[in-house]
Design an enzyme around this catalytic site. Structure first.
Site, mmCIF file in Angstrom:
data_model
loop_
_atom_site.group_PDB
_atom_site.id
_atom_site.type_symbol
_atom_site.label_atom_id
_atom_site.label_comp_id
_atom_site.label_asym_id
_atom_site.label_seq_id
_atom_site.Cartn_x
_atom_site.Cartn_y
_atom_site.Cartn_z
ATOM 1 N N LYS A 1 -8.997 4.496 -4.792
ATOM 2 C CA LYS A 1 -8.590 4.876 -6.140
ATOM 3 C C LYS A 1 -9.458 4.185 -7.196
ATOM 4 O O LYS A 1 -10.003 4.821 -8.090
ATOM 5 C CB LYS A 1 -7.107 4.529 -6.357
ATOM 6 N N THR A 2 -9.579 2.879 -7.071
ATOM 7 C CA THR A 2 -10.359 2.120 -8.065
ATOM 8 C C THR A 2 -11.832 2.472 -8.000
ATOM 9 O O THR A 2 -12.490 2.678 -9.032
ATOM 10 C CB THR A 2 -10.162 0.609 -7.835
ATOM 11 N N GLY B 1 -1.771 6.784 -4.467
ATOM 12 C CA GLY B 1 -2.011 6.745 -3.030
ATOM 13 C C GLY B 1 -1.889 5.336 -2.491
ATOM 14 O O GLY B 1 -1.832 4.365 -3.255
ATOM 15 N N PRO B 2 -1.854 5.207 -1.180
ATOM 16 C CA PRO B 2 -1.716 3.885 -0.575
ATOM 17 C C PRO B 2 -2.941 3.021 -0.817
ATOM 18 O O PRO B 2 -4.010 3.540 -1.183
ATOM 19 C CB PRO B 2 -1.526 4.192 0.918
ATOM 20 N N PRO B 3 -2.823 1.707 -0.609
ATOM 21 C CA PRO B 3 -3.976 0.823 -0.826
ATOM 22 C C PRO B 3 -5.137 1.167 0.099
ATOM 23 O O PRO B 3 -4.940 1.565 1.246
ATOM 24 C CB PRO B 3 -3.420 -0.569 -0.493
ATOM 25 N N LYS C 1 3.486 11.321 5.838
ATOM 26 C CA LYS C 1 4.413 11.339 6.973
ATOM 27 C C LYS C 1 3.814 12.100 8.159
ATOM 28 O O LYS C 1 3.964 11.691 9.318
ATOM 29 C CB LYS C 1 5.746 11.961 6.532
ATOM 30 N N SER D 1 15.076 10.011 2.461
ATOM 31 C CA SER D 1 14.506 10.914 3.460
ATOM 32 C C SER D 1 14.952 10.602 4.882
ATOM 33 O O SER D 1 14.349 11.091 5.828
ATOM 34 C CB SER D 1 12.973 10.873 3.386
#
Length: 820
Positions: free
Chosen positions: A380-381, A374-376, A749, A706
């Site tokens: 996640k961490t 996933g994006p920053p 998106k 895309s």
């Protein structure tokens, strides 16, 4: 000790001799420059002469009374010294003997006669010649002179005793000299010092000044020699102790070998042996440890190999082999911890709960490698850290960003200087248990170079069929990683090497909606920042509208990292206000004021909005269309601008477009040219026309499969002059036949379209099934239209198009749906 009568007799005799000498010595003498030596009066010394100029000066002196003036060069490395490079103070000497050597050099024996000084050089060019002033300083018969002589004699004898480079016979010769000036120059000649220091004695013109100079010099030298001797004695003592210890150790070893005993008497070896027993290592590792310990016993402690083996044993014993933390497998407890630490993220949480449920039944699972993509800033961490906290396991994070050396993962072999284990074994040592949670952060940022491919080394770590026998190059024994719970993170899925992807279960974390960000700010970020800035007892509050304004006007991101920075900035400014207020109020006690930050205060604290118009420009325009892109920081709008102009038939692409997008643009142009009649475009239109496609924000690299549909419709708009709808966004790649292919990152998106208030989104029909897994909060309010071909997209993309094209596209799509 000199008496008054002795001084009178000495002075009378010396005056007579010196008067005779001075009368015999010419006033003008040849000058011989010396290197690396200062010759004093009353010294007999051999001098090697090699320079042409010096040879001529020596020959001239030999033919004219044998007297010559000896002066030292200021810099010994000068081959051709000038007059300014020679000290003016020196010694008048007489050539006693001259010897011509086979190589053309002269070896002359000179006898120092008197102290002299150059007053003026003559005009002679063959060699140096100068007018010499003779310096005669007679010793005075007073207490000061007696004290100086006594002090110098005492110091010189001490100096000779301490200095090993001067023979003790020098003291005997020194004692036999009676004249004060001869004693002075004898001592000066025997001091080991630089020419600059010795020259200072010749630069004094009275005997008392010369005595003071040499006494200062001797004092300094004696102090230095004492320190040197002290250091030397300490070094010798240490060497002697070490040698004695080594000899005793060797003797003990020989005796023990004779008796058949082992060297287990040393406390250090006993301690290591005890640690090996307590470590409860596997058979192979235990045998290796015992083998290395036996080697260590036979190696001297001063040997470099002793340190290498000792460090190896320390690593082998510090790594956990059987210590295990107890898991807390209560599902409700785990669910509570995850909900406390994270808002949303339902899919990752559900997967973790499933994992815990299985652990309750089988106690150990192999093959569960989770990868959060996933994006920053989406958590996640921190999600990995929460998993460790929920299970009650140790947590270790390894950053893989920029790692390009395989040895960083597998370790260095012990043959290299400074070798050590890799990051995996180092992490196990930090965890101190065999079942920690290890987070491999940024696994998509691994790179490779001539030192190896670390992603290949990670295959063994993450493969459940291999990691129970993971072998680090440094440890050289199998290590079991099967009980470790590995979690990896990445920003972009396609950047992860395919073999690594095959070993992991990918869980995608999409960006947050505005509602999610507000809840995260209220539940997690604000309490954390208020406490971090010391505002937890100051009644500071933020209302929802203030947070919403920060999100819409000061941050545009998929995660909440920038939101946290902006809230931290406001907390700092609030802290400043509170401190200033308290300092002005002084000791006056007042009721605590409640600080409520609302939307009006935001601009005061954060300045002018970074995104003044949060709404995307949705006006209809010719040759421009809105695409949707998926980047490492989440979904973004991708504007495609096209211009058609007269010129050579070519396609120009600008805006830092990658190779994939360039191919998409070429395929889109080929599709339009091959279907010109069907799309009501003049078939001869492309002759003599240049088409320029530009993606704004050229400093940002853009690539990905895309943008084909957006490029095709933007070119069609520019060619036909028909405006496109600004409230429609699209994504999808095309083939040369106009078929729209599936894309990735659909959630991001759709979020990008929603953030910019675009309500109609065209997506590939192959992605229609993905909509079922997307949260309703993302799709609510969006008109999502699946399309199979470019023609199906035309009615939705253009404000006004010929009814013929519109009806044919609609009929086609309707007939396909009936068949299905």
């Amino acid at each position: 000790m000199f008496q008054k009568e002795d001084f009178v007799a000495i002075q009378t005799e010396e005056k007579h001799q010196e008067k005779t000498l001075i009368e015999d010595i010419p006033a003008i003498l040849p000058v011989l420059p010396l290197r690396d030596i200062v010759i004093f009066p009353y010294m007999i010394f051999p001098v090697l002469v090699g320079r042409e100029q010096s040879i001529r000066a020596a020959n001239y002196a030999l033919d004219n009374g044998k007297y010559i003036f000896l002066a030292t060069q200021k810099k010994s490395n000068l081959e051709d010294p000038k007059k300014a490079d020679i000290y003016f103070e020196g010694t008048i000497a007489k050539i006693v003997q001259i010897l011509k050597l086979p190589n053309g050099l002269l070896k002359i024996l000179v006898d120092g006669v008197l102290h002299g000084k150059i007053t003026e050089f003559t005009e002679r060019k063959e060699f140096f010649e100068a007018e010499i002033e003779t310096i005669v300083s007679m010793p005075e018969n007073d207490h000061e002179m007696n004290a100086l002589i006594r002090q110098m004699v005492h110091l010189f004898k001490d100096y000779v005793k301490i200095n090993r480079n001067i023979p003790s016979e020098a003291i005997v010769a020194f004692d036999s000299i009676e004249e004060p000036d001869r004693k002075l120059f004898y001592a000066a000649a025997n001091i080991n010092q630089s020419i600059e220091t010795k020259q200072k004695i010749l630069q004094k013109f009275t005997i008392k000044e010369q005595y003071y100079e040499i006494i200062a010099l001797l004092n300094s030298e004696i102090d230095i020699l004492k320190i040197e001797k002290e250091i030397d004695n300490k070094v010798q003592d240490n060497i002697a102790k070490t040698q004695r210890k080594f000899i005793i150790q060797e003797q003990i070893k020989i005796l023990q070998d004779e008796l058949g005993e082992e060297d287990d008497g040393s406390p250090e070896y006993l301690k290591l042996k005890d640690r090996i027993k307590k470590a409860k290592m596997p058979k192979m590792a235990n045998e290796k440890a015992i083998e290395e310990l036996n080697k260590l016993k036979k190696i001297p402690t001063l040997s470099p190999e002793f340190t290498v083996i000792r460090n190896y044993l320390d690593w082998l014993l510090d790594v956990p082999w059987n210590k295990k933390s107890n898991d807390n497998l209560e599902i409700k407890h785990v669910q509570t911890i995850l909900d406390q630490d994270h808002f949303g993220l339902e899919k990752p949480k559900e997967r973790i709960i499933e994992h815990i449920a299985v652990l309750n039944l089988v106690k150990q699972i192999r093959g569960q490698i989770l990868c959060f993509v996933g994006p920053p800033g989406v958590g996640k961490t921190s999600l990995g850290r929460s998993i460790a906290r929920a299970l009650g396991r140790e947590f270790v994070r390894i950053s893989l960003g920029g790692v390009r050396d395989e040895a960083e993962i597998r370790g260095h072999r012990r043959t290299y200087i400074g070798s050590m284990p890799g990051k995996i074994i180092q992490s196990m040592k930090r965890a101190s248990t065999i079942n920690p949670v290890i987070l491999l952060d940024e696994i998509d940022k691994l790179s490779a170079d001539f030192r190896g491919d670390p992603s290949s080394a990670m295959l063994e770590v993450l493969d459940p069929e291999q990691n129970n026998t993971f072998q680090d190059h440094y440890l050289e024994v199998d290590y079991d990683l099967s009980q470790v719970m590995f979690i990896t993170t990445a920003n972009v899925r396609y950047s992860i090497p395919a073999p690594l992807q095959d070993r992991m279960e990918i869980i995608e974390l999409s960006g947050y909606l505005e509602y999610d960000k507000i809840e995260i700010a209220k539940r997690h970020i604000m309490p954390k920042q208020i406490k971090a800035h010391g505002l937890d007892n100051k009644n500071v509050k933020f209302n929802d509208e203030a947070i919403r304004k920060i999100i819409t006007h000061y941050t545009r991101e998929a995660g909440v990292r920038n939101l946290e920075r902006e809230l931290a900035s406001i907390c700092r400014k609030l802290a400043k206000e509170i401190v200033l207020r308290d300092s002005q109020n002084g000791s006056v006690k007042k009721k605590k004021k409640e600080f409520v930050v609302d939307e009006v205060d935001i601009e005061k604290y954060l300045g002018v909005s970074k995104y003044k118009n949060s709404k995307f420009d949705k006006s209809n325009r010719v040759g421009s269309i809105t695409g949707l892109a998926w980047t490492s920081v989440g979904g973004e709008l991708l504007v495609v601008d096209v211009s058609v102009m007269s010129g050579s038939e070519k396609l120009t692409l600008t805006g830092q477009i990658g190779n994939v997008m360039k191919e998409s643009a070429q395929a889109a142009l080929s599709y339009l040219r091959s279907n010109a009649k069907k799309l009501h475009v003049d078939e001869n239109f492309f002759k003599g026309k240049e088409i320029h496609i530009h993606l704004p924000e050229g400093a940002i690299p853009k690539d990905g499969p895309s943008a084909g549909v957006a490029m095709t419709l933007a070119m069609l708009s520019a060619i036909t002059g028909k405006p496109t709808r600004g409230d429609v966004a699209m994504t999808g790649e095309i083939t040369l036949r106009g078929k729209v292919l599936a894309i990735g990152g659909l959630t991001e998106k759709l979020l990008a379209a929603k953030r910019n208030e675009i309500n109609t989104v065209l997506i590939p029909r192959e992605n229609e099934s993905d909509l079922k897994e997307i949260q309703a909060a993302v799709t609510d309010g969006l008109r999502i239209i699946p399309i199979s071909t470019v023609e199906e997209a035309i009615p939705y993309a253009f404000e006004d198009i010929t009814k013929k094209v519109r009806s044919r596209s609609v009929i086609k799509s309707a007939s396909k749906r009936k068949k299905k």
